[in-house]
Motif scaffolding. Structure first.
Motif, PDB file in Angstrom:
ATOM      1  N   VAL A 172       0.834   5.132   2.060  1.00  0.00           N
ATOM      2  CA  VAL A 172       1.865   5.155   3.102  1.00  0.00           C
ATOM      3  C   VAL A 172       1.286   4.697   4.442  1.00  0.00           C
ATOM      4  CG1 VAL A 172       3.262   6.729   4.519  1.00  0.00           C
ATOM      5  CG2 VAL A 172       3.391   6.846   2.030  1.00  0.00           C
ATOM      6  N   PHE A 173       0.032   5.045   4.702  1.00  0.00           N
ATOM      7  CA  PHE A 173      -0.603   4.622   5.948  1.00  0.00           C
ATOM      8  C   PHE A 173      -0.827   3.105   5.953  1.00  0.00           C
ATOM      9  CE2 PHE A 173      -1.790   9.095   5.556  1.00  0.00           C
ATOM     10  CZ  PHE A 173      -1.449   9.559   6.811  1.00  0.00           C
TER      11      PHE A 173
ATOM     12  N   ARG B  31      -9.788   6.771   4.445  1.00  0.00           N
ATOM     13  CA  ARG B  31      -9.329   7.440   5.656  1.00  0.00           C
ATOM     14  C   ARG B  31      -8.028   6.810   6.140  1.00  0.00           C
ATOM     15  NH1 ARG B  31     -15.225   7.625   8.688  1.00  0.00           N
ATOM     16  NH2 ARG B  31     -16.143   9.221   7.332  1.00  0.00           N
ATOM     17  N   PRO B  32      -7.036   7.637   6.525  1.00  0.00           N
ATOM     18  CA  PRO B  32      -5.744   7.101   6.953  1.00  0.00           C
ATOM     19  C   PRO B  32      -5.852   6.035   8.043  1.00  0.00           C
ATOM     20  CG  PRO B  32      -5.573   9.463   6.643  1.00  0.00           C
ATOM     21  CD  PRO B  32      -7.020   9.117   6.472  1.00  0.00           C
ATOM     22  N   ALA B  33      -6.704   6.267   9.029  1.00  0.00           N
ATOM     23  CA  ALA B  33      -6.845   5.296  10.114  1.00  0.00           C
ATOM     24  C   ALA B  33      -7.344   3.958   9.593  1.00  0.00           C
ATOM     25  CB  ALA B  33      -7.786   5.830  11.196  1.00  0.00           C
ATOM     26  N   ARG B  34      -8.273   4.004   8.642  1.00  0.00           N
ATOM     27  CA  ARG B  34      -8.824   2.766   8.078  1.00  0.00           C
ATOM     28  C   ARG B  34      -7.753   2.013   7.282  1.00  0.00           C
ATOM     29  NH1 ARG B  34     -14.071   1.135   7.278  1.00  0.00           N
ATOM     30  NH2 ARG B  34     -14.407  -0.455   5.672  1.00  0.00           N
ATOM     31  N   LEU B  35      -6.963   2.745   6.496  1.00  0.00           N
ATOM     32  CA  LEU B  35      -5.901   2.115   5.721  1.00  0.00           C
ATOM     33  C   LEU B  35      -4.841   1.522   6.646  1.00  0.00           C
ATOM     34  CD1 LEU B  35      -5.445   4.744   2.861  1.00  0.00           C
ATOM     35  CD2 LEU B  35      -6.929   2.740   2.926  1.00  0.00           C
ATOM     36  N   PHE B  36      -4.517   2.233   7.711  1.00  0.00           N
ATOM     37  CA  PHE B  36      -3.535   1.740   8.680  1.00  0.00           C
ATOM     38  C   PHE B  36      -4.025   0.440   9.319  1.00  0.00           C
ATOM     39  CE2 PHE B  36      -1.768   1.321  12.890  1.00  0.00           C
ATOM     40  CZ  PHE B  36      -0.428   1.646  12.734  1.00  0.00           C
ATOM     41  N   VAL B  37      -5.286   0.424   9.722  1.00  0.00           N
ATOM     42  CA  VAL B  37      -5.839  -0.767  10.374  1.00  0.00           C
ATOM     43  C   VAL B  37      -5.851  -1.947   9.415  1.00  0.00           C
ATOM     44  CG1 VAL B  37      -7.943  -1.762  11.347  1.00  0.00           C
ATOM     45  CG2 VAL B  37      -7.176   0.495  12.093  1.00  0.00           C
TER      46      VAL B  37
END
Length: 208
Positions: free
Chosen positions: A40-41, A110-116
């Motif tokens: 989802v991220f 990590r969510p932040a990594r997937l988002f980026v």
């Protein structure tokens, strides 16, 4: 915006989302490797990237890119390089696990990594910027509120694309038992596809 025109735009957005592309492939890969909740991220990052492109296109950057060969070439090579780098990482990644339990502290999940990653893949193709600049104005009504229409158009596309990418991630996660057996080949095929997309991007022209 008239409702009938919005319906036509909605259908067009569904067709655009169903067209195979690097963001759908990334969501598919992350759904298989990390599960739907983490993917989802990835989808959220992609939607944020697309909304940025829509805003820049409507602000005129898309027209500038279409007119400037130098600006297009720079962004084209940056985007291609990122996609190739991502493809190499996917090629070397371990097979997806059957368990939906990738360690929370694992760097790749990590969510932040997937988002980026989702965001960067979305904004890495300058042709998308030009496409939005040419596509969106066709559905805007002259004389009506410009930014209110832009909000409706951008929001509609974002909702359709987000739902599609999460659906892809969920489908991949259901296939996780099979991917656990053939996962290394899955990673290599998706990695090679990203490398191929990056290679094709280097041959793209503004009008092609």
């Amino acid at each position: 915006m008239p409702f009938d025109l919005w319906l036509v735009y909605l259908i067009a957005c569904v067709g655009l989302s169903l067209t195979p592309g690097p963001n759908g492939l990334l969501s598919l890969t992350h759904g298989a490797r990390f599960g739907v909740r983490r993917a989802v991220f990835t989808a959220a990052g992609a939607i944020t990237g697309f909304l940025v492109l829509i805003a820049l296109s409507l602000a005129g950057l898309g027209a500038l890119m279409a007119a400037s060969e130098q600006a297009f070439t720079v962004l084209k090579w940056v985007g291609a390089g990122y996609l190739i780098w991502l493809g190499v990482r996917l090629w070397r990644a371990p097979p997806p696990s059957v368990e939906d339990a990738t360690p929370a502290g694992h760097r790749d999940s990590r969510p932040a990594r997937l988002f980026v990653q989702g965001f960067t893949v979305a904004v890495s193709n300058p042709k998308v910027l030009i496409f939005f600049a040419a596509f969106l104005p066709q559905f805007m009504t002259p004389g009506a509120g410009f930014w209110s229409q832009a909000l409706v158009l951008g929001g509609t596309f974002a909702a359709i694309e987000f739902a599609y990418e999460v659906l892809l991630a969920g489908t991949a996660h259901r296939l996780a038992p099979w991917l656990a057996r053939a996962g290394r080949w899955f990673n290599r095929v998706t990695g090679a596809t990203f490398i191929g997309i990056g290679g094709l991007l280097t041959t793209a022209s503004r009008s092609g």
